[in-house]
Design a protein around this motif. Structure first.
Motif, PDB file in Angstrom:
ATOM      1  N   SER A 123      40.012  49.831  52.906  1.00 46.87           N
ATOM      2  CA  SER A 123      39.081  48.729  53.257  1.00 46.87           C
ATOM      3  C   SER A 123      39.958  47.708  52.819  1.00 46.87           C
ATOM      4  CB  SER A 123      37.909  48.793  52.349  1.00 46.87           C
ATOM      5  OG  SER A 123      38.659  48.826  50.962  1.00 46.87           O
ATOM      6  N   SER A 174      32.802  43.538  58.489  1.00 44.71           N
ATOM      7  CA  SER A 174      33.698  42.710  57.974  1.00 44.71           C
ATOM      8  C   SER A 174      33.552  41.421  58.701  1.00 44.71           C
ATOM      9  CB  SER A 174      34.729  42.922  57.239  1.00 44.71           C
ATOM     10  OG  SER A 174      35.917  41.976  57.361  1.00 44.71           O
ATOM     11  N   SER A 175      33.663  40.669  57.970  1.00 43.67           N
ATOM     12  CA  SER A 175      34.326  39.571  58.080  1.00 43.67           C
ATOM     13  C   SER A 175      35.096  38.761  58.789  1.00 43.67           C
ATOM     14  CB  SER A 175      33.547  38.108  57.043  1.00 43.67           C
ATOM     15  OG  SER A 175      34.768  38.348  56.599  1.00 43.67           O
ATOM     16  N   TYR A 214      42.638  46.960  60.112  1.00 45.54           N
ATOM     17  CA  TYR A 214      41.766  46.649  59.458  1.00 45.54           C
ATOM     18  C   TYR A 214      40.075  46.542  60.715  1.00 45.54           C
ATOM     19  CZ  TYR A 214      38.269  45.564  56.734  1.00 45.54           C
ATOM     20  OH  TYR A 214      36.444  46.174  56.079  1.00 45.54           O
ATOM     21  N   ASN A 247      33.491  38.042  52.495  1.00 43.45           N
ATOM     22  CA  ASN A 247      33.987  38.758  51.193  1.00 43.45           C
ATOM     23  C   ASN A 247      32.744  38.889  50.050  1.00 43.45           C
ATOM     24  OD1 ASN A 247      36.086  37.760  52.548  1.00 43.45           O
ATOM     25  ND2 ASN A 247      37.572  38.442  51.110  1.00 43.45           N
ATOM     26  N   ARG A 301      35.354  45.300  41.463  1.00 43.16           N
ATOM     27  CA  ARG A 301      36.263  45.495  42.904  1.00 43.16           C
ATOM     28  C   ARG A 301      37.605  45.944  42.267  1.00 43.16           C
ATOM     29  NH1 ARG A 301      36.783  44.598  48.014  1.00 43.16           N
ATOM     30  NH2 ARG A 301      36.753  42.083  48.335  1.00 43.16           N
ATOM     31  N   GLU A 309      43.780  45.557  43.810  1.00 40.63           N
ATOM     32  CA  GLU A 309      45.033  44.946  44.829  1.00 40.63           C
ATOM     33  C   GLU A 309      44.203  44.031  45.221  1.00 40.63           C
ATOM     34  OE1 GLU A 309      43.033  47.354  44.834  1.00 40.63           O
ATOM     35  OE2 GLU A 309      42.730  48.705  46.597  1.00 40.63           O
ATOM     36  N   VAL A 315      42.845  39.876  45.832  1.00 34.69           N
ATOM     37  CA  VAL A 315      42.782  39.060  44.670  1.00 34.69           C
ATOM     38  C   VAL A 315      42.260  38.463  44.060  1.00 34.69           C
ATOM     39  CG1 VAL A 315      41.858  37.055  46.798  1.00 34.69           C
ATOM     40  CG2 VAL A 315      44.266  36.463  45.875  1.00 34.69           C
ATOM     41  N   LYS A 357      42.742  40.944  41.435  1.00 29.99           N
ATOM     42  CA  LYS A 357      43.810  40.498  41.139  1.00 29.99           C
ATOM     43  C   LYS A 357      44.314  39.421  39.677  1.00 29.99           C
ATOM     44  CE  LYS A 357      48.421  40.243  43.192  1.00 29.99           C
ATOM     45  NZ  LYS A 357      49.674  39.831  44.022  1.00 29.99           N
ATOM     46  N   GLY A 415      50.103  35.488  47.145  1.00 30.79           N
ATOM     47  CA  GLY A 415      50.901  34.908  48.814  1.00 30.79           C
ATOM     48  C   GLY A 415      50.092  33.388  48.871  1.00 30.79           C
ATOM     49  N   ASN A 416      49.746  33.867  50.028  1.00 31.19           N
ATOM     50  CA  ASN A 416      49.434  31.990  50.219  1.00 31.19           C
ATOM     51  C   ASN A 416      48.066  32.136  49.526  1.00 31.19           C
ATOM     52  OD1 ASN A 416      48.399  30.462  52.140  1.00 31.19           O
ATOM     53  ND2 ASN A 416      47.421  31.560  53.713  1.00 31.19           N
ATOM     54  N   ALA A 423      44.352  29.976  52.384  1.00 26.99           N
ATOM     55  CA  ALA A 423      43.988  30.897  52.518  1.00 26.99           C
ATOM     56  C   ALA A 423      42.486  31.115  52.339  1.00 26.99           C
ATOM     57  CB  ALA A 423      44.670  32.206  52.507  1.00 26.99           C
ATOM     58  N   ARG A 433      38.141  30.971  51.470  1.00 30.76           N
ATOM     59  CA  ARG A 433      37.408  32.345  52.178  1.00 30.76           C
ATOM     60  C   ARG A 433      35.503  32.576  51.466  1.00 30.76           C
ATOM     61  NH1 ARG A 433      40.361  34.616  54.368  1.00 30.76           N
ATOM     62  NH2 ARG A 433      41.423  36.460  54.730  1.00 30.76           N
ATOM     63  N   ARG A 440      50.798  37.771  54.815  1.00 34.31           N
ATOM     64  CA  ARG A 440      50.751  39.546  55.958  1.00 34.31           C
ATOM     65  C   ARG A 440      51.088  38.909  57.082  1.00 34.31           C
ATOM     66  NH1 ARG A 440      44.352  39.394  53.508  1.00 34.31           N
ATOM     67  NH2 ARG A 440      44.737  40.797  51.681  1.00 34.31           N
ATOM     68  N   GLU A 491      47.358  35.848  59.581  1.00 34.59           N
ATOM     69  CA  GLU A 491      46.264  35.312  57.953  1.00 34.59           C
ATOM     70  C   GLU A 491      44.736  35.575  58.695  1.00 34.59           C
ATOM     71  OE1 GLU A 491      45.103  36.246  55.448  1.00 34.59           O
ATOM     72  OE2 GLU A 491      46.821  33.967  54.076  1.00 34.59           O
TER      73      GLU A 491
HETATM   74  O1  F7E Z   1      42.507  38.695  50.491  1.00 38.15           O
HETATM   75  C1  F7E Z   1      44.873  35.975  50.254  1.00 38.15           C
HETATM   76  C2  F7E Z   1      44.585  37.239  51.775  1.00 38.15           C
HETATM   77  O2  F7E Z   1      42.896  40.892  49.639  1.00 38.15           O
HETATM   78  C3  F7E Z   1      41.750  37.612  50.032  1.00 38.15           C
HETATM   79  C4  F7E Z   1      38.062  43.386  51.988  1.00 38.15           C
HETATM   80  O3  F7E Z   1      37.369  43.522  51.710  1.00 38.15           O
HETATM   81  O4  F7E Z   1      37.352  41.256  52.760  1.00 38.15           O
HETATM   82  C5  F7E Z   1      38.706  41.580  51.695  1.00 38.15           C
HETATM   83  O5  F7E Z   1      39.838  41.676  52.529  1.00 38.15           O
HETATM   84  C6  F7E Z   1      42.512  36.330  50.904  1.00 38.15           C
HETATM   85  C7  F7E Z   1      43.688  37.311  51.956  1.00 38.15           C
HETATM   86  O6  F7E Z   1      40.839  40.292  51.189  1.00 38.15           O
HETATM   87  C8  F7E Z   1      47.065  37.334  47.253  1.00 38.15           C
HETATM   88  O7  F7E Z   1      46.246  36.885  52.171  1.00 38.15           O
HETATM   89  C9  F7E Z   1      47.146  35.264  47.989  1.00 38.15           C
HETATM   90  O8  F7E Z   1      43.814  35.531  52.918  1.00 38.15           O
HETATM   91  O9  F7E Z   1      40.812  39.907  48.523  1.00 38.15           O
HETATM   92  P1  F7E Z   1      41.599  40.227  49.612  1.00 38.15           P
HETATM   93  P2  F7E Z   1      40.329  40.189  52.083  1.00 38.15           P
HETATM   94  O10 F7E Z   1      41.720  40.799  53.052  1.00 38.15           O
HETATM   95  O11 F7E Z   1      39.944  38.484  52.766  1.00 38.15           O
HETATM   96  C10 F7E Z   1      37.151  41.381  53.865  1.00 38.15           C
HETATM   97  C11 F7E Z   1      35.678  40.788  54.329  1.00 38.15           C
HETATM   98  C12 F7E Z   1      37.062  43.226  54.020  1.00 38.15           C
HETATM   99  O12 F7E Z   1      36.010  43.659  54.159  1.00 38.15           O
HETATM  100  C13 F7E Z   1      37.642  43.786  53.990  1.00 38.15           C
HETATM  101  O13 F7E Z   1      37.236  44.931  53.503  1.00 38.15           O
HETATM  102  O14 F7E Z   1      43.860  36.256  49.370  1.00 38.15           O
HETATM  103  N1  F7E Z   1      45.637  36.107  49.154  1.00 38.15           N
HETATM  104  N2  F7E Z   1      47.881  35.880  47.261  1.00 38.15           N
HETATM  105  C14 F7E Z   1      45.908  37.438  48.047  1.00 38.15           C
HETATM  106  N3  F7E Z   1      45.561  38.476  48.407  1.00 38.15           N
HETATM  107  C15 F7E Z   1      46.155  39.808  47.321  1.00 38.15           C
HETATM  108  N4  F7E Z   1      44.977  40.964  47.749  1.00 38.15           N
HETATM  109  N5  F7E Z   1      46.869  39.423  46.533  1.00 38.15           N
HETATM  110  C16 F7E Z   1      47.302  39.042  46.250  1.00 38.15           C
HETATM  111  O15 F7E Z   1      48.394  38.558  46.510  1.00 38.15           O
END
Ligand code: F7E
Ligand code: NAP
Length: 343
Positions: free
Chosen positions: A86, A127-128, A151, A180, A186, A189, A191, A194, A213-214, A217, A219, A297, A300
């Motif tokens: 996921s 997923s969104s 994914y 999200n 949770r 890893e 965001v 973390k 990172g970004n 972004a 959500r 990423r 993005e």
């Molecule tokens: O990232 C940005 C990253 O990894 C959210 C999963 O549950 O929701 C989740 O996917 C945003 C992204 O979630 C960091 O680039 C910045 O834009 O928490 P995330 P996700 O990718 O949105 C969807 C709906 C699902 O279905 C998935 O299974 O945050 N970001 N800096 C970061 N993200 C992470 N992980 N770590 C950073 O340091």
């Protein structure tokens, strides 16, 4: 009265744990279908005090025999498929196994439903992320998909094959397109977790700073406990359909970080731009948050905001927890239980 039987795949994860808790409260016999792990993957169940109320079965989405075995052993009423690789970022590094598990894994299950127990009601965790970079102000059940990661491509396969089997074989198969959703349970890893975990460690002087990172972004973040209610509601309807589950609000990673910094009473300000942007302590000028390119990423998704209008009208579902309440729940948990788990 005979208890209904529900299978929950991915029960060891965030949503699986809350969903099992909900189904136990509703007096289901709950089968937790999880893969074997060399680490303790029951810590969430133990935390929710449901580990001794579940029936555990070995299961792997990549292993058809383990799926068939469930259909041979149980007369299933409801089947919730929450298992997946996921983590979006990881899917760029392991695209083949992500496709095999998160995508083809769905087909393995619904083909068993068709062949063995066509009356089963099935929930697929869509997923969104499938929307990718949509230019619209919000996304709903009619918005075009534009996946931006292995994914999301795998989830889109799972989504379409669920719809295809529903239409072709007249099966009760639903997809929840969930935006999200977060919680104290949770994975580390993601965001939100973390940010909370690392900033609590900074506050306790166990870590120098947080790296992200970004920051820009955006959500649509909701509370996982609210969202598992919607999964159950979808399977109680007479007609199987797909539903968006969201809050209809969207915030940046930087905004979420601000809420956590404030909740932890840091005296801070943002300085710099781009890769050099930082949150620093106003007195010491030491960084609290820095950018590290390694968390960017390859592609993005910049903006997601979901409309839950259909779920509100047809399921009578609405999100109950605001982003500020969510941050408080997560920060309070981390302050009290930071050494509890092992995810
Ligand atoms: O990232 C940005 C990253 O990894 C959210 C999963 O549950 O929701 C989740 O996917 C945003 C992204 O979630 C960091 O680039 C910045 O834009 O928490 P995330 P996700 O990718 O949105 C969807 C709906 C699902 O279905 C998935 O299974 O945050 N970001 N800096 C970061 N993200 C992470 N992980 N770590 C950073 O340091
Ligand atoms: P999670 O905490 O990462 O849980 C994923 C679960 O899948 C874990 O139990 C994991 O087991 C299991 N799993 C992974 N590979 C497997 C395999 N090959 N065979 C069997 N089980 C496997 O995810 P979550 O946040 O609870 O999300 C639940 C579902 O909703 C996922 O399908 C996710 O993609 C989807 N989703 C999540 C969100 C969100 O914001 N949370 C939004 C939309 C959709 P281990 O414990 O062994 O790793």
């Amino acid at each position: 009265m005979k208890k209904k039987i529900a299978i929950v795949t991915g029960s060891s994860g965030q949503d699986g744990s809350y969903l099992c808790e909900l189904l136990i409260k509703k007096s289901y016999k709950v089968i937790a279908a999880d893969r074997r792990s060399s680490r303790d993957n029951k810590w969430r169940h133990k935390f929710l005090k449901i580990d001794d109320k579940l029936i555990y079965e070995d299961f792997d989405l990549g292993d058809l025999n383990s799926i068939v075995a469930l259909f041979r052993k149980y007369k299933i009423d409801e089947f919730y498929n929450l298992a997946a690789q996921s983590f979006v970022a990881a899917s760029f590094k392991t695209p083949l196994s992500t496709s095999e598990i998160t995508g083809i894994g769905v087909l393995r299950i619904i083909d068993c439903i068709k062949n063995y127990q066509p009356k089963v009601k099935f929930y697929q965790a869509s997923s969104s992320e499938m929307y990718g970079n949509s230019k619209l102000k919000f996304q709903d059940e009619y918005t075009k998909f534009n996946p931006r990661s292995p994914y999301a491509v795998a989830k889109l396969f799972g989504h379409h094959i669920t719809k295809n089997y529903r239409e072709a074989y007249n099966l009760f198969l639903c997809s929840g397109i969930l935006f999200n959703h977060e919680s104290p349970l949770r994975g580390d890893e993601f965001v939100t977790k973390k940010i909370v975990k690392h900033l609590v460690e900074v506050k306790k002087k166990e870590r120098s700073h947080l790296e992200l990172g970004n920051l820009y972004a955006k959500r649509d973040w909701g509370y996982a406990k609210d969202y598992v209610q919607a999964m159950w509601l979808m399977l109680q309807k007479k007609i199987p359909e797909d539903y968006v589950i969201a809050t209809n609000k969207s915030h940046s990673v930087k905004f979420f970080s601000d809420l956590v910094l404030k909740a932890l009473k840091f005296n801070y300000k943002w300085v710099g731009k781009g890769i050099n942007e930082k949150a620093i302590d106003k007195l010491t000028r030491k960084p609290l948050i820095k950018i590290n390119k390694k968390f960017y990423r390859p592609a993005e998704v910049n903006f997601l905001k979901g409309s839950y209008k259909k779920a509100k009208n047809q399921l009578k579902w609405r999100p109950k927890t605001s982003i500020k309440e969510l941050v408080k729940i997560m920060v309070d948990f981390e302050l009290k239980n930071s050494s509890y788990k092992n995810s």
